[in-house]
Scaffold this motif. Structure first.
Motif, PDB file in Angstrom:
ATOM      1  N   ARG A 195       0.833  -1.211   0.000  1.00  0.00           N
ATOM      2  CA  ARG A 195       0.000   0.000   0.000  1.00  0.00           C
ATOM      3  C   ARG A 195       0.869   1.263   0.000  1.00  0.00           C
ATOM      4  NH1 ARG A 195      -1.780   2.958   4.401  1.00  0.00           N
ATOM      5  NH2 ARG A 195      -1.056   1.335   5.798  1.00  0.00           N
ATOM      6  N   PHE A 222      -6.654   5.633  -0.579  1.00  0.00           N
ATOM      7  CA  PHE A 222      -7.777   4.702  -0.685  1.00  0.00           C
ATOM      8  C   PHE A 222      -7.557   3.752  -1.869  1.00  0.00           C
ATOM      9  CE2 PHE A 222     -11.994   3.591  -2.448  1.00  0.00           C
ATOM     10  CZ  PHE A 222     -12.538   2.936  -1.347  1.00  0.00           C
ATOM     11  N   CYS A 223      -7.164   4.318  -2.997  1.00  0.00           N
ATOM     12  CA  CYS A 223      -6.892   3.519  -4.200  1.00  0.00           C
ATOM     13  C   CYS A 223      -5.753   2.528  -3.934  1.00  0.00           C
ATOM     14  CB  CYS A 223      -6.521   4.455  -5.364  1.00  0.00           C
ATOM     15  SG  CYS A 223      -5.874   3.596  -6.804  1.00  0.00           S
ATOM     16  N   ARG A 225      -4.718   1.335  -1.105  1.00  0.00           N
ATOM     17  CA  ARG A 225      -5.115   0.303  -0.132  1.00  0.00           C
ATOM     18  C   ARG A 225      -5.936  -0.791  -0.816  1.00  0.00           C
ATOM     19  NH1 ARG A 225      -7.459   3.353   3.392  1.00  0.00           N
ATOM     20  NH2 ARG A 225      -9.653   2.790   3.127  1.00  0.00           N
ATOM     21  N   LYS A 226      -6.896  -0.369  -1.655  1.00  0.00           N
ATOM     22  CA  LYS A 226      -7.756  -1.335  -2.348  1.00  0.00           C
ATOM     23  C   LYS A 226      -6.943  -2.219  -3.297  1.00  0.00           C
ATOM     24  CE  LYS A 226     -11.925  -0.450  -0.846  1.00  0.00           C
ATOM     25  NZ  LYS A 226     -12.662  -1.468  -0.106  1.00  0.00           N
TER      26      LYS A 226
END
Length: 265
Positions: A195, A222-223, A225-226
């Motif tokens: 991440r 966020f991107c 992490r996903k």
């Protein structure tokens, strides 16, 4: 200063999966590839390197970067880069290599024999880079065995670099290599990006765009992490952000179009 439209165009450009000047979190792997090429191509020592890793972990980008950086050192040798995905069958690799080396095409065993003769004759070192190597898996693995045996032939001037997604291609498909060859391929594995690494990659790309940040730092995290939870694929992270920029760009454009004209109704 950049106008809004240019700023989005610029953001989309830097988020494309082109080879950057510096590959973040791949310094170790880049160093190993560079050292391998110097020890084998530059010092005329035939050998083979097998690079594995899931899609988007930087294998091809790293190798492309090293080939660009070492262009002068490799100038005295012949470099052939082939993507095995473009072949109609595993056996198609032999005429494809022959064509790159300026040999007349010959099918079957005769074609392989001519290539072996060429690669063991006097001449400059040949660096053969085969991307998507797992496309060459065949019944009995005769194609892969033949290729990996070439650097071992007496008088060989071939350095072979193969890239594939499968970590265990050498264990699974080339299990007999170790027993059959004097020295089996050197292995280099690219782990998925974490991440933190993905966040840094996205930040470094977008830092090249002048003006206010196009994408919010929270959105980037966020991107990252996903994508790290699913695959650790940097290309996927770049793709998601590029699409996000396109969405924002369309929204801004529609707002601009709908704005009332000064002095109008």
């Amino acid at each position: 200063l950049l106008d809004t439209g240019t700023c989005y165009q610029e953001a989309k450009r830097v988020l494309h999966a082109a080879v950057p000047d510096r590959l973040h979190a791949r310094e170790r792997e880049t160093g190993i590839i560079r050292q391998f090429l110097q020890e084998h191509v530059c010092e005329r020592q035939p050998g083979s390197l097998y690079i594995s890793g899931a899609p988007g972990t930087g294998k091809t980008a790293c190798l492309s970067r090293v080939l660009l950086d070492c262009k002068d050192e490799l100038a005295g040798s012949k470099t052939v880069v082939l993507n095995c995905m473009s072949l109609s069958s595993p056996q198609g690799i032999f005429p494809a290599v022959a064509q790159q080396l300026g040999l007349p095409a010959a099918a079957g065993r005769e074609g392989v024999r001519r290539l072996e003769k060429q690669l063991t004759a006097q001449g400059p070192m040949v660096l053969l880079v085969l991307d998507e190597l797992d496309q060459l898996e065949s019944k009995g693995q005769d194609v892969l065995y033949t290729l990996f045996e070439w650097p071992q032939l007496p008088g060989s001037r071939l350095v072979l670099v193969g890239l594939a997604n499968a970590l265990d291609l050498t264990d699974r498909s080339l299990a007999r290599l170790g027993a059959r060859l004097a020295s089996s391929p050197r292995l280099l594995h690219f782990p998925p990006y974490s991440r933190e690494q993905l966040t840094t990659i996205l930040q470094e790309r977008l830092r090249q765009v002048a003006g206010d940040p196009v994408l919010d730092a929270t959105a980037l995290q966020f991107c990252a992490r996903k994508v790290s939870a699913i695959s650790g694929d940097a290309r996927k992270a770049l793709d998601v952000c590029r699409r996000a920029v396109e969405v924002v760009e369309l929204e801004v454009r529609s707002q601009t179009l709908l704005k009332p004209r000064p002095g109008g109704e």
